[in-house]
Scaffold this motif. Structure first.
Motif, short mmCIF file in Angstrom:
data_model
loop_
_atom_site.label_atom_id
_atom_site.label_comp_id
_atom_site.label_asym_id
_atom_site.label_seq_id
_atom_site.Cartn_x
_atom_site.Cartn_y
_atom_site.Cartn_z
N GLY A 152 0.83 -1.21 0.00
CA GLY A 152 0.00 0.00 0.00
C GLY A 152 0.85 1.25 0.00
N GLN A 153 1.91 1.24 0.81
CA GLN A 153 2.82 2.40 0.87
C GLN A 153 3.57 2.59 -0.44
OE1 GLN A 153 2.64 4.36 3.67
NE2 GLN A 153 3.64 5.80 2.30
N LEU A 154 3.95 1.50 -1.09
CA LEU A 154 4.63 1.58 -2.39
C LEU A 154 3.77 2.30 -3.41
CD1 LEU A 154 6.17 -2.01 -2.50
CD2 LEU A 154 7.47 0.10 -2.83
N PHE A 155 2.48 1.98 -3.45
CA PHE A 155 1.59 2.62 -4.42
C PHE A 155 1.27 4.07 -4.04
CE2 PHE A 155 0.50 -1.86 -5.54
CZ PHE A 155 0.90 -1.78 -6.87
N ARG A 156 1.11 4.32 -2.75
CA ARG A 156 0.87 5.70 -2.31
C ARG A 156 2.06 6.58 -2.67
NH1 ARG A 156 -1.24 3.50 3.02
NH2 ARG A 156 -3.51 3.49 2.82
N ASP A 157 3.27 6.07 -2.40
CA ASP A 157 4.47 6.85 -2.69
C ASP A 157 4.67 7.04 -4.20
OD1 ASP A 157 4.91 6.96 0.00
OD2 ASP A 157 6.56 5.50 0.04
N ALA A 158 4.06 6.16 -4.98
CA ALA A 158 4.12 6.30 -6.44
C ALA A 158 2.95 7.14 -6.97
CB ALA A 158 4.12 4.93 -7.10
N ASN A 159 2.24 7.83 -6.03
CA ASN A 159 1.17 8.78 -6.36
C ASN A 159 -0.11 8.13 -6.89
OD1 ASN A 159 2.63 11.10 -5.55
ND2 ASN A 159 3.78 11.02 -7.49
N PHE A 160 -0.37 6.89 -6.48
CA PHE A 160 -1.67 6.28 -6.76
C PHE A 160 -2.61 6.55 -5.59
CE2 PHE A 160 0.96 3.63 -9.51
CZ PHE A 160 0.16 3.43 -10.62
N LYS A 161 -3.87 6.85 -5.89
CA LYS A 161 -4.89 6.85 -4.85
C LYS A 161 -5.09 5.39 -4.47
CE LYS A 161 -9.72 7.97 -3.82
NZ LYS A 161 -11.03 8.36 -4.38
N THR A 162 -4.81 5.05 -3.20
CA THR A 162 -4.70 3.65 -2.80
C THR A 162 -5.59 3.33 -1.60
OG1 THR A 162 -2.39 3.66 -3.53
CG2 THR A 162 -3.08 1.82 -2.15
N LEU A 163 -6.37 2.25 -1.74
CA LEU A 163 -7.14 1.72 -0.62
C LEU A 163 -6.42 0.49 -0.08
CD1 LEU A 163 -9.72 1.37 1.15
CD2 LEU A 163 -10.68 0.00 -0.73
N VAL A 164 -6.14 0.48 1.22
CA VAL A 164 -5.58 -0.70 1.88
C VAL A 164 -6.67 -1.23 2.82
CG1 VAL A 164 -3.77 -1.58 3.40
CG2 VAL A 164 -3.23 0.20 1.73
N ALA A 165 -7.15 -2.44 2.55
CA ALA A 165 -8.30 -2.94 3.29
C ALA A 165 -8.30 -4.46 3.30
CB ALA A 165 -9.59 -2.39 2.65
N GLY A 166 -9.42 -5.03 3.77
CA GLY A 166 -9.56 -6.48 3.82
C GLY A 166 -9.31 -7.00 5.22
N ASN A 167 -8.61 -8.11 5.31
CA ASN A 167 -8.34 -8.77 6.58
C ASN A 167 -7.47 -7.92 7.50
OD1 ASN A 167 -8.68 -11.34 8.07
ND2 ASN A 167 -6.46 -11.46 7.91
N ILE A 168 -6.91 -6.85 6.98
CA ILE A 168 -6.05 -5.95 7.75
C ILE A 168 -6.86 -5.08 8.73
CG2 ILE A 168 -6.08 -4.00 6.14
CD1 ILE A 168 -2.97 -3.87 6.56
N GLY A 169 -8.19 -5.08 8.59
CA GLY A 169 -9.00 -4.35 9.56
C GLY A 169 -10.21 -3.63 8.99
N LEU A 170 -10.06 -3.02 7.81
CA LEU A 170 -11.16 -2.29 7.19
C LEU A 170 -11.84 -3.18 6.16
CD1 LEU A 170 -12.63 0.46 6.60
CD2 LEU A 170 -10.87 0.84 4.85
N PRO A 171 -13.14 -3.49 6.32
CA PRO A 171 -13.81 -4.33 5.33
C PRO A 171 -13.75 -3.68 3.94
CG PRO A 171 -15.15 -4.14 7.31
CD PRO A 171 -14.02 -3.15 7.45
N LEU A 172 -13.41 -4.46 2.95
CA LEU A 172 -13.27 -3.98 1.58
C LEU A 172 -14.58 -3.37 1.08
CD1 LEU A 172 -10.80 -4.11 -0.30
CD2 LEU A 172 -11.77 -6.19 -1.31
#
Length: 454
Positions: A127-147
């Motif tokens: 997620g951080q790789l894509f954010r740092d590459a200037n993509f609007k990025t959703l990080v979700a799923g089993n990590i805590g936030l339901p997709l």
């Protein structure tokens, strides 16, 4: 997927089930939520759902008959052996999970990560790789936030990074991420899946519906995963910590390198990584491969890898007291994860372990304890199993305690300057806590409280 006026039964009123209900209501579906817990146990959210128009059936599951529902949506925490699922199968009613439902409404390409260990760290890093590459990025799923709660807010120009578990994957029908990542597969959740074969089968659902334009990132060092590549419909990208690959992402001359369609590229020196341990090098390799497949440059990848410091509850340095490092690895919920934690340090360890076992052996964990640990402190409902396994290996510096207050106090008494006090339970937290976060937070609170008294 038109859900208007569809009669849908949501099984499980946890975070995932609640998010599903709210989403379905926005699609004009007729929603029923069921859970074996009471209204009091679930909390005030039941009132909110009732006001939205959700029918609640609590404290017991309803009988599911043919033509009663059009769809069942399962929460990942509910096993597929419960009565509503059995009856729905007999009635020919479609059964999916929250992950599949979210996928049906996704517009953005999905990078999905699974594996027995390292999912959260790798998901956060990608997620951080894509954010740092200037993509609007959703990080979700089993990590805590339901997709499902955010999926429609992202377009084809954005990126969705999803941590997915075997529980979520076993209820997929069409789920096909643009990039799928399987980090490793070791015994886990056998109390739920019944066998390693079924566990691997569930993990394999991450790529089963991919096409030739999609990618599957696999750990070449894991023989089981190497075998999976033979039946994969998508393009396989291997990563390896131990081997020089003809193609893929690997370590050469102490550098992370990529050999792909763009030729051979150096990314960064492995010593520049700020997350400790060989397993985190593997996580970094997997993340590099996934980002590279989606067009992120080696330069951008290198910059992120050098800055990323990890996630909470995963080899998280809480503080240092009198020369002793206190490390929170509460997310080490199985023996393999705890073994990797022990391997991350080359100094004597005071280990706090125990909790609820998930039906796996502690023998290999005990061998590593004998090799790396100076003092073992056990607790929890199955702490005695770790103690027994350790004694079978000839390790005897073991103390059993009743709670975390005692564990931290005892660890402090035994620890010497230059050593590590490590909480890496090798078990789930469900015997004493709601989740591993609550367990880790208590450990941190006790350690920091001890520091304040210095």
């Amino acid at each position: 997927m038109d859900l208007t006026d569809k009669r849908i039964l949501v099984v499980g009123a946890g975070v995932s089930g609640q998010a599903v209900c709210k989403f379905l209501i926005t699609k004009q579906a007729k929603v029923t939520l069921t859970d074996t817990r009471s209204r009091e146990q679930i909390g005030q959210v039941t009132e909110e759902l009732s006001k939205l128009g959700v029918t609640l059936i609590l404290e017991k599951y309803p009988q599911v008959q043919k033509d009663q529902f059009d769809l069942l949506v399962m929460s990942p925490g509910v096993p597929l052996t419960v009565l509503p699922v059995v009856q729905a199968k007999e009635a020919g009613i479609t059964i999916i999970g929250e992950l599949e439902l979210a996928y049906r409404f996704a517009k953005a390409p999905i990078v999905a990560i699974t594996g027995t260990n390292g999912k959260t760290t790798t998901t956060s890093l990608i997620g951080q790789l894509f954010r740092d590459a200037n993509f609007k990025t959703l990080v979700a799923g089993n990590i805590g936030l339901p997709l499902i709660s955010e999926i429609e807010n992202y377009t084809a120009e954005d990126i969705v990074v999803a941590e997915v578990s075997s529980f979520q994957l076993e209820t997929t029908k069409k789920f096909a991420p643009r990039v799928a990542v399987i980090l490793n597969v070791t015994p886990d959740h056998l109390d739920r899946h019944g066998s390693m074969e079924e566990y691997i089968k569930a993990k394999s659902m991450i790529y089963m519906h991919q096409s030739t334009s999609d990618y599957l990132v696999l750990n070449y060092d894991d023989p089981t995963l190497r075998e999976l590549a033979k039946d994969c419909p998508s393009q396989v990208i291997f990563f390896s910590r131990r081997h020089i690959l003809d193609k893929g992402c690997f370590v050469q001359d102490n550098q992370i390198v990529v050999n792909g369609d763009g030729g051979f590229e150096k990314v960064t020196e492995i010593n520049s990584l700020r997350i400790p341990g060989a397993h985190n090098l593997e996580n970094a390799l997997a993340a590099t491969a996934a980002a590279y497949a989606m067009g992120v440059s080696a330069t951008n990848i290198a910059n992120t890898l050098r800055d990323f410091t990890g996630v909470a509850h995963r080899l998280e340095l809480v503080t240092t007291i009198n020369g002793v490092d206190y490390v929170n690895d509460s997310k080490g919920t199985n023996p393999d994860a705890a073994i990797k934690a022990l391997e991350s340090y080359d100094v004597p360890i005071i280990l706090i372990a125990g909790g609820k076992n998930k039906g796996v052996s502690f023998t290999d964990f005990a061998k590593k304890i004998k090799e790396r640990v100076r003092v073992l402190i056990t607790l929890g409902v199955h702490g005695y199993q770790i103690e027994e396994a350790a004694r079978e290996q000839g390790f005897s510096q073991i103390y059993a305690v009743e709670n975390y207050t005692q564990a931290v106090k005892l660890a402090r008494q035994h620890a010497k300057p230059g050593e590590v006090v490590l909480l890496s339970p090798a078990c789930t937290s469900w015997d004493m806590f709601r989740n591993f976060e609550e367990r880790g937070d208590l450990f941190k609170k006790l350690v920091l409280g001890m520091q304040e008294k210095e």
